[in-house]
Each structure stands twice: as C-alpha cells, then as structure tokens.
Design an enzyme around this catalytic site. Structure first.
Site, PDB file in Angstrom:
ATOM      1  N   ASP A 277      18.611  -3.996  -3.844  1.00 26.48           N
ATOM      2  CA  ASP A 277      17.180  -4.250  -4.033  1.00 26.48           C
ATOM      3  C   ASP A 277      16.977  -5.664  -4.536  1.00 26.48           C
ATOM      4  O   ASP A 277      17.873  -6.228  -5.181  1.00 26.48           O
ATOM      5  CB  ASP A 277      16.572  -3.247  -5.021  1.00 26.48           C
ATOM      6  CG  ASP A 277      15.064  -3.182  -4.857  1.00 26.48           C
ATOM      7  OD1 ASP A 277      14.600  -2.434  -3.991  1.00 26.48           O
ATOM      8  OD2 ASP A 277      14.351  -3.916  -5.567  1.00 26.48           O
TER       9      ASP A 277
ATOM     10  N   ARG B 195      15.295   4.932   2.517  1.00 23.67           N
ATOM     11  CA  ARG B 195      13.908   5.229   2.834  1.00 23.67           C
ATOM     12  C   ARG B 195      13.711   6.388   3.801  1.00 23.67           C
ATOM     13  O   ARG B 195      13.252   7.429   3.422  1.00 23.67           O
ATOM     14  CB  ARG B 195      13.206   3.996   3.386  1.00 23.67           C
ATOM     15  CG  ARG B 195      12.516   3.198   2.307  1.00 23.67           C
ATOM     16  CD  ARG B 195      11.516   2.274   2.901  1.00 23.67           C
ATOM     17  NE  ARG B 195      10.543   1.810   1.914  1.00 23.67           N
ATOM     18  CZ  ARG B 195       9.570   0.990   2.194  1.00 23.67           C
ATOM     19  NH1 ARG B 195       9.430   0.529   3.414  1.00 23.67           N
ATOM     20  NH2 ARG B 195       8.725   0.625   1.267  1.00 23.67           N
TER      21      ARG B 195
ATOM     22  N   TYR C 189       6.958  -9.331  -9.597  1.00 22.27           N
ATOM     23  CA  TYR C 189       7.337  -8.069 -10.250  1.00 22.27           C
ATOM     24  C   TYR C 189       7.657  -8.291 -11.728  1.00 22.27           C
ATOM     25  O   TYR C 189       7.337  -7.463 -12.569  1.00 22.27           O
ATOM     26  CB  TYR C 189       8.546  -7.441  -9.542  1.00 22.27           C
ATOM     27  CG  TYR C 189       8.174  -6.852  -8.199  1.00 22.27           C
ATOM     28  CD1 TYR C 189       7.614  -5.581  -8.117  1.00 22.27           C
ATOM     29  CD2 TYR C 189       8.349  -7.572  -7.021  1.00 22.27           C
ATOM     30  CE1 TYR C 189       7.254  -5.037  -6.893  1.00 22.27           C
ATOM     31  CE2 TYR C 189       7.997  -7.037  -5.797  1.00 22.27           C
ATOM     32  CZ  TYR C 189       7.446  -5.768  -5.734  1.00 22.27           C
ATOM     33  OH  TYR C 189       7.080  -5.237  -4.528  1.00 22.27           O
TER      34      TYR C 189
ATOM     35  N   ARG D 266      14.310  -2.675   5.870  1.00 26.40           N
ATOM     36  CA  ARG D 266      14.353  -1.463   5.046  1.00 26.40           C
ATOM     37  C   ARG D 266      14.935  -0.266   5.801  1.00 26.40           C
ATOM     38  O   ARG D 266      14.616   0.877   5.502  1.00 26.40           O
ATOM     39  CB  ARG D 266      12.944  -1.122   4.493  1.00 26.40           C
ATOM     40  CG  ARG D 266      12.242  -2.288   3.823  1.00 26.40           C
ATOM     41  CD  ARG D 266      12.929  -2.778   2.580  1.00 26.40           C
ATOM     42  NE  ARG D 266      12.998  -1.782   1.519  1.00 26.40           N
ATOM     43  CZ  ARG D 266      12.060  -1.582   0.610  1.00 26.40           C
ATOM     44  NH1 ARG D 266      10.983  -2.324   0.612  1.00 26.40           N
ATOM     45  NH2 ARG D 266      12.200  -0.685  -0.319  1.00 26.40           N
TER      46      ARG D 266
ATOM     47  N   ARG E 194      19.358  10.885  -2.697  1.00 24.24           N
ATOM     48  CA  ARG E 194      18.354  10.580  -3.707  1.00 24.24           C
ATOM     49  C   ARG E 194      18.270  11.647  -4.782  1.00 24.24           C
ATOM     50  O   ARG E 194      17.959  11.362  -5.931  1.00 24.24           O
ATOM     51  CB  ARG E 194      16.987  10.503  -3.052  1.00 24.24           C
ATOM     52  CG  ARG E 194      16.566   9.139  -2.684  1.00 24.24           C
ATOM     53  CD  ARG E 194      15.298   9.259  -1.917  1.00 24.24           C
ATOM     54  NE  ARG E 194      14.165   8.826  -2.699  1.00 24.24           N
ATOM     55  CZ  ARG E 194      12.916   9.111  -2.408  1.00 24.24           C
ATOM     56  NH1 ARG E 194      12.651   9.846  -1.364  1.00 24.24           N
ATOM     57  NH2 ARG E 194      11.943   8.670  -3.151  1.00 24.24           N
TER      58      ARG E 194
HETATM   59  O1  CP3 Z   1      16.429  -3.299   4.182  1.00 22.34           O
HETATM   60  C1  CP3 Z   1      17.086  -2.399   3.655  1.00 22.34           C
HETATM   61  O2  CP3 Z   1      17.038  -1.239   4.021  1.00 22.34           O
HETATM   62  C2  CP3 Z   1      18.061  -2.742   2.540  1.00 22.34           C
HETATM   63  C3  CP3 Z   1      17.690  -2.222   1.278  1.00 22.34           C
HETATM   64  C4  CP3 Z   1      16.454  -2.741   0.572  1.00 22.34           C
HETATM   65  C5  CP3 Z   1      15.807  -1.982  -0.438  1.00 22.34           C
HETATM   66  N1  CP3 Z   1      14.847  -2.777  -0.996  1.00 22.34           N
HETATM   67  C6  CP3 Z   1      16.147  -0.602  -0.830  1.00 22.34           C
HETATM   68  C7  CP3 Z   1      15.146   0.200  -1.534  1.00 22.34           C
HETATM   69  C8  CP3 Z   1      15.809  -3.967   0.670  1.00 22.34           C
HETATM   70  C9  CP3 Z   1      16.042  -5.139   1.615  1.00 22.34           C
HETATM   71  C10 CP3 Z   1      14.801  -3.979  -0.338  1.00 22.34           C
HETATM   72  C11 CP3 Z   1      13.944  -5.149  -0.583  1.00 22.34           C
HETATM   73  C12 CP3 Z   1      12.785  -5.021  -1.452  1.00 22.34           C
HETATM   74  N2  CP3 Z   1      12.647  -4.284  -2.589  1.00 22.34           N
HETATM   75  C13 CP3 Z   1      11.601  -5.781  -1.267  1.00 22.34           C
HETATM   76  C14 CP3 Z   1      11.369  -6.799  -0.170  1.00 22.34           C
HETATM   77  C15 CP3 Z   1      11.030  -6.160   1.109  1.00 22.34           C
HETATM   78  C16 CP3 Z   1       9.674  -5.512   1.143  1.00 22.34           C
HETATM   79  O3  CP3 Z   1       9.631  -4.322   1.433  1.00 22.34           O
HETATM   80  O4  CP3 Z   1       8.679  -6.202   0.936  1.00 22.34           O
HETATM   81  C17 CP3 Z   1      10.716  -5.409  -2.301  1.00 22.34           C
HETATM   82  C18 CP3 Z   1       9.319  -5.949  -2.488  1.00 22.34           C
HETATM   83  C19 CP3 Z   1      11.398  -4.478  -3.139  1.00 22.34           C
HETATM   84  C20 CP3 Z   1      10.901  -3.840  -4.389  1.00 22.34           C
HETATM   85  C21 CP3 Z   1      10.897  -2.368  -4.317  1.00 22.34           C
HETATM   86  N3  CP3 Z   1      12.018  -1.580  -4.253  1.00 22.34           N
HETATM   87  C22 CP3 Z   1       9.771  -1.505  -4.284  1.00 22.34           C
HETATM   88  C23 CP3 Z   1       8.334  -1.973  -4.324  1.00 22.34           C
HETATM   89  C24 CP3 Z   1      10.245  -0.190  -4.216  1.00 22.34           C
HETATM   90  C25 CP3 Z   1       9.453   1.099  -4.244  1.00 22.34           C
HETATM   91  C26 CP3 Z   1       8.806   1.420  -2.958  1.00 22.34           C
HETATM   92  C27 CP3 Z   1       9.780   1.703  -1.802  1.00 22.34           C
HETATM   93  O5  CP3 Z   1      10.107   0.772  -1.089  1.00 22.34           O
HETATM   94  O6  CP3 Z   1      10.211   2.826  -1.626  1.00 22.34           O
HETATM   95  C28 CP3 Z   1      11.666  -0.262  -4.146  1.00 22.34           C
HETATM   96  C29 CP3 Z   1      12.592   0.871  -4.046  1.00 22.34           C
HETATM   97  C30 CP3 Z   1      13.571   0.881  -2.964  1.00 22.34           C
HETATM   98  N4  CP3 Z   1      14.321  -0.172  -2.572  1.00 22.34           N
HETATM   99  C31 CP3 Z   1      13.919   2.018  -2.186  1.00 22.34           C
HETATM  100  C32 CP3 Z   1      14.915   1.595  -1.297  1.00 22.34           C
HETATM  101  C33 CP3 Z   1      15.645   2.440  -0.298  1.00 22.34           C
HETATM  102  C34 CP3 Z   1      13.338   3.410  -2.347  1.00 22.34           C
HETATM  103  C35 CP3 Z   1      13.853   4.003  -3.599  1.00 22.34           C
HETATM  104  C36 CP3 Z   1      14.034   5.487  -3.489  1.00 22.34           C
HETATM  105  O7  CP3 Z   1      15.005   5.890  -2.865  1.00 22.34           O
HETATM  106  O8  CP3 Z   1      13.222   6.198  -4.059  1.00 22.34           O
END
Ligand code: CP3
Length: 341
Positions: free
Chosen positions: A78, A33, A154, A29, A42
């Site tokens: 994502d 983030r 999900y 991640r 964002r």
């Molecule tokens: O690794 C990386 O940085 C690449 C990008 C990436 C994102 N999501 C961007 C993202 C990756 C590899 C993911 C995977 C992901 N997404 C997983 C598996 C990894 C893990 O953390 O367990 C899961 C379960 C998700 C589902 C998801 N996406 C959730 C639960 C959320 C909200 C909470 C959070 O992580 O902030 C997201 C949103 C998300 N995906 C964001 C990012 C940068 C944040 C969104 C924002 O900018 O508000």
C-alpha cells in the site's frame, strides 16, 4: 536482475519503445480487492499483516496472474507504508479505509523522521524477492509508491476524503511546514523506490491519485516538483499515474517517464493531441464499465483501443478495479485485449 528472461515481456517492450502485436494489459488494484481468494485471506489476517508477510504478499500478487492472466503483476502492498515507516500509526479499518494519527498543529510535523527504509520497509523488499521466486518469470513485476502529494493528503487528513480539505488548509496556513513534509516524503520515497529496484522489480509506478484535486497553480507547486524528483531518480521503466491532472498534461509530458497513466475523464483523442502518438499512454476505462455485460465490456474496450491507437499504448482502467467487479467480467476485459489484432 538484468539477465531475467521473462516469458511474457510485452509491457516492457512497449515501455522501451518497441513494437508489439497487441497492446499489453493489466489493472490497477488488481492484487486484492476483487478476487475471492483474497477476500478469504482478509478474514484471517489484518491488512498490514498481509502486507508484512512475504508469503502472503507473493500469493496475493500472483493471484491475478493465474486467475485473470494480466500481462504484469503489481506487488501487493500500500502507499501508506511510507507514513508507517516515518513513525505514524496507520490502520486499515474494514468498511472505512485508512485511519492515521491526527495532525493538529504545524509542530506535529517535527516528529517525523527520514526512516532507514532497509529496516522499516524490509518486509516489502522481502515480499518482492519472494514474489519474484514464485512468479517464475511469467510476467514482469511492478513496484509502486504514492506521489508525495497523495501520501501527504492522507498524513494530514488522517483518513480518506472526497476533498482532502484539511490537507489543503494546512498547505495554505503553513506553506513552509508543508514543503518540509513533502520533502521528507520525497526523500523517503526515493530510498524506498531504490530498495524495490534492488529487490528486483521490473517496472515502477507512481500513483498521484489526488493530484487532480488541486488547481493547476497548486498542482505545479505541491505535487509536480516532487514527482519530478522521484522520476528523475528512477533508472528502470516507469509509469506516472496522474489522476485528474488533465490541466497539466503538457508539463507532465516533459517528464522523463516511460508512460503516462490517465483516468477516464480524459478523452483518448484529447490525450493523444497533447501527448502525441510517440508517448506511451496507459488507461483509461471507467472501472464501473466492468460491472456491465460481457458484450458491452468487449465493445467499450475495443473502441478505447481504437481511439488511443494500439501502438505506444498500455490498456488499463482509469483507476483501481472496483471491489464488486465480477471475476468473469475482468477476464472478459483481459481476453478482449489479448485477442486484439
Ligand atoms: O494495485 C494493486 O492491486 C496493488 C496493491 C495496492 C493496494 N493499494 C492494496 C490495497 C495498491 C497499488 C494500492 C495503492 C493505494 N492505496 C492508493 C493509490 C491508488 C488508488 O487507488 O488511488 C491509495 C490512494 C491507497 C490508500 C488506500 N489503501 C485506501 C484509500 C484504502 C481503502 C479503500 C480500498 O482501496 O479498499 C486502502 C486499502 C487497500 N489497499 C486494500 C488493498 C487490497 C483493501 C484493504 C482490504 O483488504 O480491506
């Protein structure tokens, strides 16, 4: 793609079983983030707008390479683009997380289709191609997908959850429908992975973020077989992140994966005892450690490397970097690993 001449390919060397002077390092991640440059974007674009614009994807993916100097880039996207492609509405709600259409009866599963990923997920492939151009072969690019079980969680739950009890209840009440949906996700994910490989990713990581909420018996029924199908079809170096799956490490160790990612609840020595010292292991610093002082981060990181052993090892966190991690602390983590000798 085979002729790419990547300047820093230390992570590929480790995944291919070659010796290196220090372990490679990146952070799950890392794209988005926690970086201030991302936080600014964002406020200008919605989450899926960011995912669907190849220039933004490239910009966000490369940020940690320039700012933190990790040994690999991971494509900004994502795991929930899969339900989106399968015909579900998915939105990312600020301060809440993902929100998906609700599934209330087993027949709701019938409306899902196996999408043509080249149409529905072309934006990811274009984002990968743009990133590869802009990355100028500095480091390898990691593509990814969620494990079918994690994506299923999900899709059935309709949002994030501590226990995904609705998803589990669905499995108990409708085992055949659950199997059908897991198979649909698996087929889609294999097509999606192949599209990413064709677009030029160097490494593929499968995130089984929620395998660890299942008992061993249920894990071997609802998560493991589908992971195996995907890994068996993957013809580039790959990593399986198996969060919380300590009870099934022996089974996981039999998979044809190049590396196994683990979380911080597994002690390095325990992991090595089961997986062996020849198996490439990735992990597993508690992400909250990066909220502490520089000197503590250094010590905790070096202790971890010494416990895993610096060979056949990729340094990472045990799960995603926390959004409130100070950039300087992430840099300390990376610098510590790069200075390891
Ligand atoms: O690794 C990386 O940085 C690449 C990008 C990436 C994102 N999501 C961007 C993202 C990756 C590899 C993911 C995977 C992901 N997404 C997983 C598996 C990894 C893990 O953390 O367990 C899961 C379960 C998700 C589902 C998801 N996406 C959730 C639960 C959320 C909200 C909470 C959070 O992580 O902030 C997201 C949103 C998300 N995906 C964001 C990012 C940068 C944040 C969104 C924002 O900018 O508000």
């Amino acid at each position: 793609m085979k002729n790419k001449n990547i300047k820093n390919d230390i992570i590929l060397k480790v995944l291919n079983g070659q010796r290196v002077d220090r372990p490679p390092v990146w952070m799950m991640r890392q794209a988005g983030r926690f970086l201030p440059g991302y936080r600014k974007l964002r406020s200008e674009f919605s989450f899926f707008e960011r995912c669907q614009n190849p220039n933004l994807v490239s910009k966000i993916t490369i940020m940690p390479i320039n700012d933190i100097k990790t040994d690999a880039a991971i494509i900004f996207s994502d795991i929930l683009v899969i339900p989106l492609a399968m015909g579900m509405n998915v939105s990312m709600i600020p301060d809440f997380g993902p929100k998906l259409d609700s599934i209330n009866k087993k027949e709701d599963i019938d409306k899902f289709i196996i999408p043509d990923v080249n149409k529905k997920l072309n934006y990811v492939f274009e984002g990968i191609k743009q990133t590869i151009t802009d990355l100028e072969n500095k480091v390898p690019l990691i593509g990814f997908a969620g494990s079918p079980w994690t994506v299923f969680c999900y899709m059935i739950q309709g949002s994030g959850s501590k226990d995904f009890s609705k998803a589990k209840e669905f499995c108990l009440n409708y085992p055949n429908y659950s199997k059908k949906l897991l198979e649909l996700i698996t087929i889609t994910t294999i097509d999606y992975m192949r599209g990413q490989i064709k677009s030029g990713i160097d490494i593929f990581q499968l995130f089984d973020s929620w395998g660890g909420i299942l008992s061993k018996k249920d894990y071997l029924k609802f998560s493991f077989p589908y992971i195996k199908m995907i890994i068996d079809q993957c013809n580039i170096p790959n990593i399986l992140f198996a969060k919380g799956c300590w009870h099934s490490l022996r089974e996981i160790n039999k998979l044809k994966t190049n590396a196994i990612g683990i979380d911080w609840l597994i002690e390095p020595k325990y992991a090595r005892n089961i997986l062996g010292y020849d198996r490439v292991v990735q992990g597993n610093l508690d992400p909250s450690y990066l909220l502490s002082s520089k000197s503590k981060i250094k010590k905790l990181t070096l202790d971890m490397i010494n416990e895993f052993g610096s060979k056949n090892y990729i340094v990472n966190l045990g799960h995603g970097i926390l959004p409130n991690t100070p950039v300087e602390n992430a840099k300390t983590f990376i610098k510590t690993v790069k200075g390891y000798s």
